[in-house]
Design a protein around this motif. Sequence first.
Motif, PDB file in Angstrom:
ATOM      1  N   GLU A 114     -15.707  80.139 -44.504  1.00  0.00           N
ATOM      2  CA  GLU A 114     -16.636  81.209 -44.157  1.00  0.00           C
ATOM      3  C   GLU A 114     -17.088  81.121 -42.712  1.00  0.00           C
ATOM      4  N   THR A 115     -17.339  79.883 -42.236  1.00  0.00           N
ATOM      5  CA  THR A 115     -17.800  79.706 -40.848  1.00  0.00           C
ATOM      6  C   THR A 115     -16.671  79.259 -39.934  1.00  0.00           C
ATOM      7  N   CYS A 116     -15.503  78.974 -40.522  1.00  0.00           N
ATOM      8  CA  CYS A 116     -14.343  78.492 -39.770  1.00  0.00           C
ATOM      9  C   CYS A 116     -14.653  77.206 -39.004  1.00  0.00           C
ATOM     10  N   THR A 117     -15.412  76.311 -39.643  1.00  0.00           N
ATOM     11  CA  THR A 117     -15.751  75.011 -39.038  1.00  0.00           C
ATOM     12  C   THR A 117     -15.635  73.926 -40.099  1.00  0.00           C
ATOM     13  N   ASN A 118     -15.578  72.689 -39.633  1.00  0.00           N
ATOM     14  CA  ASN A 118     -15.635  71.561 -40.560  1.00  0.00           C
ATOM     15  C   ASN A 118     -17.067  71.358 -41.019  1.00  0.00           C
ATOM     16  N   ARG A 119     -17.226  71.077 -42.295  1.00  0.00           N
ATOM     17  CA  ARG A 119     -18.566  70.837 -42.836  1.00  0.00           C
ATOM     18  C   ARG A 119     -18.812  69.335 -42.933  1.00  0.00           C
ATOM     19  N   GLY A 120     -19.938  68.872 -42.362  1.00  0.00           N
ATOM     20  CA  GLY A 120     -20.291  67.455 -42.448  1.00  0.00           C
ATOM     21  C   GLY A 120     -20.701  67.063 -43.855  1.00  0.00           C
ATOM     22  N   LEU A 121     -20.451  65.826 -44.205  1.00  0.00           N
ATOM     23  CA  LEU A 121     -20.828  65.330 -45.529  1.00  0.00           C
ATOM     24  C   LEU A 121     -22.231  64.724 -45.469  1.00  0.00           C
ATOM     25  N   ASP A 122     -23.113  65.205 -46.340  1.00  0.00           N
ATOM     26  CA  ASP A 122     -24.501  64.727 -46.339  1.00  0.00           C
ATOM     27  C   ASP A 122     -24.586  63.223 -46.613  1.00  0.00           C
ATOM     28  N   ASN A 123     -23.781  62.747 -47.567  1.00  0.00           N
ATOM     29  CA  ASN A 123     -23.825  61.310 -47.899  1.00  0.00           C
ATOM     30  C   ASN A 123     -23.413  60.448 -46.713  1.00  0.00           C
ATOM     31  N   TYR A 124     -22.414  60.917 -45.982  1.00  0.00           N
ATOM     32  CA  TYR A 124     -21.980  60.147 -44.817  1.00  0.00           C
ATOM     33  C   TYR A 124     -23.071  60.126 -43.744  1.00  0.00           C
ATOM     34  N   ASN A 125     -23.726  61.247 -43.539  1.00  0.00           N
ATOM     35  CA  ASN A 125     -24.808  61.302 -42.548  1.00  0.00           C
ATOM     36  C   ASN A 125     -25.954  60.375 -42.926  1.00  0.00           C
ATOM     37  N   GLN A 126     -26.244  60.294 -44.229  1.00  0.00           N
ATOM     38  CA  GLN A 126     -27.303  59.378 -44.664  1.00  0.00           C
ATOM     39  C   GLN A 126     -26.898  57.927 -44.459  1.00  0.00           C
ATOM     40  N   LEU A 127     -25.641  57.616 -44.754  1.00  0.00           N
ATOM     41  CA  LEU A 127     -25.165  56.248 -44.538  1.00  0.00           C
ATOM     42  C   LEU A 127     -25.195  55.890 -43.054  1.00  0.00           C
ATOM     43  N   ARG A 128     -24.882  56.840 -42.214  1.00  0.00           N
ATOM     44  CA  ARG A 128     -24.875  56.593 -40.774  1.00  0.00           C
ATOM     45  C   ARG A 128     -26.280  56.413 -40.211  1.00  0.00           C
ATOM     46  N   SER A 129     -27.278  56.965 -40.913  1.00  0.00           N
ATOM     47  CA  SER A 129     -28.651  56.922 -40.399  1.00  0.00           C
ATOM     48  C   SER A 129     -29.368  55.615 -40.713  1.00  0.00           C
ATOM     49  N   ILE A 130     -28.715  54.735 -41.494  1.00  0.00           N
ATOM     50  CA  ILE A 130     -29.352  53.455 -41.842  1.00  0.00           C
ATOM     51  C   ILE A 130     -29.559  52.634 -40.579  1.00  0.00           C
ATOM     52  N   GLU A 131     -30.797  52.238 -40.342  1.00  0.00           N
ATOM     53  CA  GLU A 131     -31.136  51.463 -39.148  1.00  0.00           C
ATOM     54  C   GLU A 131     -30.882  49.984 -39.378  1.00  0.00           C
ATOM     55  N   PRO A 132     -30.558  49.240 -38.323  1.00  0.00           N
ATOM     56  CA  PRO A 132     -30.417  47.790 -38.474  1.00  0.00           C
ATOM     57  C   PRO A 132     -31.734  47.160 -38.873  1.00  0.00           C
ATOM     58  N   ASP A 133     -31.673  46.097 -39.655  1.00  0.00           N
ATOM     59  CA  ASP A 133     -32.857  45.375 -40.104  1.00  0.00           C
ATOM     60  C   ASP A 133     -33.508  44.680 -38.904  1.00  0.00           C
ATOM     61  N   GLU A 134     -34.732  45.128 -38.535  1.00  0.00           N
ATOM     62  CA  GLU A 134     -35.389  44.546 -37.367  1.00  0.00           C
ATOM     63  C   GLU A 134     -35.676  43.063 -37.586  1.00  0.00           C
ATOM     64  N   GLY A 135     -35.942  42.696 -38.849  1.00  0.00           N
ATOM     65  CA  GLY A 135     -36.184  41.279 -39.128  1.00  0.00           C
ATOM     66  C   GLY A 135     -34.936  40.451 -38.857  1.00  0.00           C
ATOM     67  N   LYS A 136     -33.760  40.994 -39.257  1.00  0.00           N
ATOM     68  CA  LYS A 136     -32.509  40.289 -38.993  1.00  0.00           C
ATOM     69  C   LYS A 136     -32.255  40.203 -37.491  1.00  0.00           C
ATOM     70  N   LEU A 137     -32.587  41.293 -36.779  1.00  0.00           N
ATOM     71  CA  LEU A 137     -32.377  41.284 -35.332  1.00  0.00           C
ATOM     72  C   LEU A 137     -33.230  40.208 -34.677  1.00  0.00           C
ATOM     73  N   MET A 138     -34.499  40.120 -35.090  1.00  0.00           N
ATOM     74  CA  MET A 138     -35.396  39.140 -34.498  1.00  0.00           C
ATOM     75  C   MET A 138     -34.950  37.718 -34.835  1.00  0.00           C
TER      76      MET A 138
END
Length: 411
Positions: free
Chosen positions: A94-118
């Motif tokens: 309908e839009t002639c574009t690729n549609r992003g996957l919501d689950n993948y975007n959520q997985l990508r948004s996971i931040e590194p554990d600040e406690g592990k970083l410290m």
Amino acid sequence: MDKIGQKNENIKTLTQLLEQESSTKLALAKHYLELNLLLINELLDDEVRCLAGERYSRDKPHNGRYSRWGSNPGSVRIGEDKVRIDVPRVYDHETCTNRGLDNYNQLRSIEPDEGKLMQGILKGLSTNDYQCIVSNFTDSFGLSRSSVSRRFIEASTEAVKEFSERDLSDHNFIAMMIDGKYLAKEQMVIALGITLQGDKIPLGFIQTNTENARSIKQLLTNIVSRGFKYEEGLLCCIDGAKGIRKAIEDVFGKEAIVQRCQWHKRENVLSYLKESDKGKYRRKLNSAYSTEDYHEARAKLEIIIDELKPINIYASNSLKEGLEETLTIHRMGLKAEFGKSFSTTNIIENLNSQLRKYIGRVKYWKTSDQRQRWVACALLEIEKRMRKVDNFSNLYEMKLAIKKEIDSRNL
């Protein structure tokens, strides 16, 4: 997937895994990374099926609006690892574009554990491998060096706040040890509390040029303001610094009983003697302080005081000064059970040694704020690994002895 991946190249989903033999399932179960990848693939495939339907099926949801369209390379974070995956593409007619996957975007948004970083950065300093640790975070988390530095500053600032403001009222403290540690010519005086359950808890610290009464009084007052209870009596183990002794008296008054460190006293006395005499009097002092009976131990020390007068009057005076406070544990009848832990400041010296391990390799301290952040982070990390004091199950006997000592003062 290493060897497992080589043997099971066709296993891409949890459904396929469940169809395998038990040996294959067991082998994969030992490798959490592979199992997580299977779960991630399943999440992405579920979303694709919801959008474009089953593969090769003519029954398409959404009136056939979406179609499978190959895959693109991508990555997700699993624990501390950044893992490459193939991300399914979905084409929107309908839009002639690729549609992003919501689950993948959520997985990508996971931040590194600040406690592990410290923890990682502190580990890097303790192993003299700071650059390698930072590189691991930049590679694994896709962060720049400046981003790692910024995140560490933010996390360590929170650590200072947590450390300096945490409530102490839930703990039943029986003893406190106070000692100073130099960081690039600036002294940090640290207070360590010991609870009736035998736990060692860093209470606070203050930056000061010397162990003076005013700054240490400020430290102790802050600790009391956070709910530190001492009214039923407190044993304070110190190295003999006059500023620390005065601050204890000003803040805790008659409720504090002071135990002067026998190790520091011995070393102070020996520092006045020539090398040929040190071995002899080290043995004599060790023998006296090792004696469990208070009266016998004091008699031995008084003999040593008299012996030292003709040899070196300063050594004799050093032993005489504060002698009674080096025998506090003896006087309360606690030498046998608690002499190892409480007749010296070894417990807090060990804390300082661990602190040196974490941050002793920092060669250039830029600001006081940096010192505060690094010390607080290190102390919180060290606290997790501190073992209980010896004979902690009998500390109630010490509590009773402290109360008896205080009551006798008030008669």
